[in-house]
Design an enzyme around this catalytic site. Structure first.
Site: not given
Length: 735
Positions: A32-33, A216-217, A247, A602
């Protein structure tokens, strides 16, 4: 362009989509980043001026990492990019436009502690008890209203006694903020909306400025953030959001999953890109994550896959108690370090609630394993730090009565009554406390009238304010802070106190001065106002040093966006994970399941999950049921084992050459295999038997009821009184 060659096909398509609304659904570990940074770099290389872009994130840590990556990709062209957290970006805009909504540009930003103190003061003034409800509860409710964009004038229909308290407190609270020239965290999102609604020309100015908006997010946005983004994006319609509905885990602080679920409805002709290739986890870990999240009904359908190896099975272990849970984790860590050639920093222990960390910390300390906790007492929340910052805040914003009140309460001889008297005097003449004291100082100059101790102390405070108001423009932030600290004598007082605690507090003040110096050195044209804003917006995760060689402990909420070779998910028990409150509504249960999904994803190489049959909760032993989430997955695919209780002795100690860290190994009571499935059910326990329990000591059986797995004994223990024990798991010894 060359940079897109490093992306997979779907990532590349998402990056190359320049115009119009774009939603990038980025599964866990899908890059994503990387996609967001490459997209910004691609826009810059396509000839779009970075000055016309706005990139919004949720943490300073994420913003800083992305800025560095973008600079590497796009070079000096990226310097004019506006990128930061929602709060920092809109605080910047509010400082420019503050006069349009009745504030000065040097407004103070109140943290939750500041806000709670204001609420407490208002409750007392209005005649409400601060015992029930607590100011913290009222403040939290006000925050909830703000997250939903419900302003005081909208909160008029109250339906219960609690809301009848909240309504007048909320009205006065907002008025108090304006008088103090202060905003709380939520105002940094609400006030831009009020600014834009009341000033169409200002809105148009920023719509024209930000022709490309990237978020973002997006699944974590609340109502206010959604409104701001929509208002700005209406100008040119070039909005790209990145997020993962699976998420979305911040409903409790106002996040609305609907924002991402209905994005295609809000913005017509949206191009949707699904990043489904996971680069982080093994196939076995990813398979478990998929099995968990498929139980949620409200979601954007996607199928994650990975080209990584199958990896080891996920471990699910049933332990007798929370103590054993901690001991097992120690054993696994000390086994994995040599097996996988890992360091302590490669491990994270996740828990649903902060209270679970105590027993785990005990186990780590006992075995000399270094660890850090994300989310402990925040540096800038420490008393001595807030005491120093209060002086600096008043120098920047003389209308800040909360900071001024804190200063007065620190001075010798000034108590609550004096502070209240000063507050009322200031209110009567429509001035702030600082303005009143400075006026009193001016009146007293040259006077020969003898002052009382309290009057003299008040004038000393006023003298400090006057002195530094006159010279502050000629000092750098670090010079000004050091002078103020010397003036108020806090370091001298702490040094003279001479205790270990006072020394720690003294070092904290010195660390604050170092932080201000570092800020001054690293920011051209640095101002005290700028430092105070940066401090007010710091989060736990922003200060997390992932390079420190220590095991990390944190709540699952704090772990989002991070990854570790080995992950431990603890406390998989109903009432803990999911929380008991989550057993009521489907919406809450789905969020808990998304949180479990975040915890699983994670892990990179190995995932351990544990649940205990009994743990101390609320001061006494509680018998636990394994999490309902475990019942939703196929445990035959896991390494599912049950352990006996372990003895409290260590079998051996090992100290590496040249290391100060000593490894302590536990040995099982019955076998060398700690994960033995042997349970001693009742060992002939009957009424009148004298027994020994590892935790409770000696006791006498009063009664025995039930059969098989449900067989229980009521036992009177000499140390702790009567307990009801499930015999299957009690591990009792007959005496």
């Amino acid at each position: 362009m060359d940079l897109v060659k490093e992306l997979n096909d779907e990532q590349r398509r998402a990056v190359e989509q320049i115009e119009g609304p774009c939603m990038i659904v980025a599964g866990a570990g899908s890059g994503k980043t990387r996609v967001l940074t490459y997209k910004i770099a691609f826009l810059i290389e396509s000839g779009i001026n970075p000055y016309e872009m706005l990139a919004l994130t949720f943490t300073n840590k994420a913003a800083n990492e992305m800025k560095q990556r973008i600079r590497k990709l796009a070079g000096a062209n990226a310097e004019n990019l506006w990128m930061g957290t929602f709060h920092s970006v809109f605080a910047k805009i509010l400082r420019i436009e503050a006069q349009h909504i009745g504030f000065d540009r040097n407004f103070t930003i109140y943290d939750d502690d500041d806000s709670e103190k204001v609420v407490e003061g208002i409750m007392k003034e209005l005649g409400f008890s601060t015992d029930n409800p607590k100011p913290r509860t009222v403040n939290s409710y006000i925050k909830g209203l703000k997250n939903k964009l419900i302003l005081p004038e909208d909160f008029v229909t109250v339906s219960n006694p609690f809301e009848k308290i909240v309504a007048p407190v909320y009205r006065e609270y907002q008025q108090r903020l304006i008088r103090n020239n202060a905003m709380d965290f939520d105002d940094l999102l609400i006030n831009p909306i009020l600014l834009f609604r009341g000033n169409p020309d200002v809105l148009q100015k920023y719509q024209n400025r930000f022709k490309f908006i990237l978020v973002d997010e997006y699944q974590d946005t609340n109502r206010a953030q959604y409104e701001i983004v929509k208002m700005l994006a209406t100008g040119h319609g070039n909005i790209s959001v990145v997020g993962d509905d699976a998420q979305s885990i911040y409903r409790w602080r106002g996040a609305e999953i609907e924002n991402i679920l209905k994005f295609e409805t809000d913005f017509t002709d949206t191009k949707v890109f699904k990043l489904e290739q996971n680069y982080r986890s093994t196939k076995s870990i990813l398979s478990l994550a998929d099995e968990v999240i498929k139980n949620n009904k409200r979601q954007i359908k996607k199928t994650l896959f990975t080209e990584n190896e199958e990896g080891e099975q996920v471990s699910l272990t049933e332990v007798l108690s929370d103590r054993d849970e901690g001991a097992m984790i120690v054993k696994w860590i000390l086994t994995e370090i040599p097996n996988r050639k890992l360091n302590f920093k490669d491990f994270v222990i996740l828990y649903r609630t902060n209270a679970q960390s105590r027993v785990i910390e005990d186990a780590l300390r006992t075995n000399s394993i270094p660890y850090i906790i994300v989310g402990g007492v925040k540096f800038y929340q420490r008393k001595e730090i807030k005491d120093v910052l209060a002086y600096l805040k008043v120098l920047v914003n003389p209308k800040d009565d909360e900071a001024m009140t804190r200063i007065l309460k620190l001075r010798d001889g000034i108590g609550e009554q004096t502070v209240e008297k000063i507050k009322n005097m200031a209110k009567e003449i429509a001035k702030s406390i600082a303005e009143l004291l400075l006026a009193m100082l001016e009146e007293n100059e040259g006077s020969t009238k003898k002052q009382s101790k309290i009057e003299a102390e008040l004038m000393r405070v006023a003298g400090i304010l006057k002195k530094y108001n006159e010279v502050k423009d000629g000092f750098s932030p670090s010079e000004l802070a050091r002078s103020v600290v010397d003036e108020i004598g806090i370091l001298r007082e702490l040094r003279n106190e001479g205790t270990d605690e006072s020394m720690d507090r003294m070092y904290n003040v010195q660390e604050l001065l170092s932080g201000i110096s570092e800020y001054t050195d690293n920011n051209e044209g640095a101002t005290l106002e700028g430092f105070l804003q940066e401090v007010s917006l710091v989060t736990d995760i922003d200060k997390y040093d992932e390079n420190k060689n220590a095991v990390t402990l944190m709540t699952t909420h704090s772990s989002k966006g991070l990854e570790y070779p080995v992950v431990f998910i603890t406390g998989l028990e109903d009432g803990i994970f999911p929380l008991s409150s989550s057993m009521l509504e489907q919406e809450e249960m789905e969020e808990e399941r998304r949180l479990f999904y975040v915890a699983i994803t994670r892990a990179m190489q190995k995932l351990y999950m544990t649940y205990a049959l009994q743990r101390y909760r609320f001061g006494s032993v509680s018998y636990q049921m394994k999490s309902r989430f475990i019942n939703e997955i196929d445990t035959s695919k896991l390494k599912y084992v049950k352990s006996t209780a372990m003895t409290r002795h260590r079998s051996r100690s090992v100290q590496e050459e040249g290391s100060s860290i000593k490894y302590e190994y536990y040995k099982d009571a019955g076998k060398d295999d700690v994960l033995s499935e042997i349970f001693r059910e009742d060992v002939g326990v009957k009424k009148g038997s004298v027994v020994f329990h590892n935790n409770f000591g000696m006791g006498k059986v009063i009664d025995v009821t039930g059969r098989g797995d449900a067989k229980k004994a009521q036992i009177h223990f000499e140390k702790v009184g009567i307990k009801n024990i499930i015999l299957k798991y009690a591990n009792l010894t007959l005496k």
